[in-house]
Design a protein around this motif. Sequence first.
Motif, PDB file in Angstrom:
ATOM      1  N   GLY A  39       0.831  -1.196   0.000  1.00 41.60           N
ATOM      2  CA  GLY A  39       0.000   0.000   0.000  1.00 41.60           C
ATOM      3  C   GLY A  39       0.866   1.246   0.000  1.00 41.60           C
ATOM      4  O   GLY A  39       2.092   1.192   0.123  1.00 41.60           O
ATOM      5  N   GLU A 129      -8.964  -9.331  -2.708  1.00 41.60           N
ATOM      6  CA  GLU A 129      -9.791  -8.160  -2.415  1.00 41.60           C
ATOM      7  C   GLU A 129     -10.951  -8.544  -1.491  1.00 41.60           C
ATOM      8  O   GLU A 129     -11.418  -9.684  -1.498  1.00 41.60           O
ATOM      9  N   GLU A 251      -8.698  -2.773   6.982  1.00 44.43           N
ATOM     10  CA  GLU A 251      -7.496  -3.183   6.259  1.00 44.43           C
ATOM     11  C   GLU A 251      -7.312  -4.689   6.391  1.00 44.43           C
ATOM     12  O   GLU A 251      -7.359  -5.230   7.503  1.00 44.43           O
ATOM     13  N   THR A 308      -5.015  -4.741   1.312  1.00 46.80           N
ATOM     14  CA  THR A 308      -6.177  -4.198   0.631  1.00 46.80           C
ATOM     15  C   THR A 308      -7.109  -3.632   1.692  1.00 46.80           C
ATOM     16  O   THR A 308      -7.001  -3.974   2.870  1.00 46.80           O
ATOM     17  N   ARG A 310     -11.259  -1.765   2.515  1.00 44.86           N
ATOM     18  CA  ARG A 310     -12.626  -1.473   2.072  1.00 44.86           C
ATOM     19  C   ARG A 310     -13.291  -0.586   3.114  1.00 44.86           C
ATOM     20  O   ARG A 310     -13.045  -0.731   4.311  1.00 44.86           O
TER      21      ARG A 310
END
Length: 348
Positions: A39, A129, A251, A308, A310
Amino acid sequence: MKKYLYLAVIVLFGCIEPYDVSIEDGPQLLTIEGMVTNGSGPHIIKLSRSDTYGSVFEGLIRPVAGATVIIRDDLGGVTFLNEDNENRGSYLTSAAFSGEVGRSYTLQIQLLDGKVYTSLPEKLTAVPEIQELGFRVERVPVQGELNDDSAIQLVAAFQDPADENNFYYWRKGESVYVLETRPDLYHEPPPSRAPAPKDCCEVCFKSEQTSNSSIFIAQDDNFNGLTTRLPVAVILDDGLRFLNTFRVDLEQYSISQEAYRFLRLVKQQAELSGSVFDPPPANIRGNMISLDNPDEVVLGFFMAAGETSRRIYINESELDYKQPRAIIPDDCRVVENSQLDPPADWNP
């Protein structure tokens, strides 16, 4: 004679000589916390010292400042970290730095006294994901209380890769929520305490960074190659967070087997119940070693992880149970990390 006998007994047992107990000071262990991911940066490495039981510094973080900290990859690339002047003991990469999937990374540290430490190599692996992020309300009855305690549990759905062993770790990122206060109930400070209602302001946007009350990790032994849903975070309801709209970033990390084992042991130690069946507490060795003294105990673990994230918005109307409203009788702007304007990316 009986009177003199009592006097003799008092003299014999009344004079107690104090016993001086000296407790040997324990070692101040170096502790490392941090990771590098694919990231965006900056990535943070924190160095601190543990202290001995009973010390006046017990429970405080004792940062280790002035160290030289570098991250080296398996191709020979070297990245120097800079110490944060406002948070001593925290060392940051540049914002432009990020790890690469498939590369291995090693953390190397040299302290002001010349001692050198290194981690074992950590390989950065890809992470699937998050396909969906949902939530549910968890209620916990409290003995002697009419109202249950409650929290929001986040549940993540993702497709686990087949034909490989995968290990996962979840953390909460920054959260932002609509903070509602009661400036109309404001009173002057002591000794007056007279009512002094304020005209502004009732609604702000508050940012906060809260850690999980537990460590959320998983391995794919039971869902290898399948789509699965797992609880990944808990957010306590404090009577303020869910009065209106709450936003949080989750995360998800793909970590190594060694990092998973370390976090699992830390989780076990943190969740000891105090019963006779608990395993004895112990120092948990990480992947850091001293090049000057291989027997030195170094705490913590340096991780390399695929990352990843969200985002989820939770509206109060979606909750089937909430805590009673907490009252802040003041202007919402006086609350730490609060502002009138929403973040630029606020989009419920």
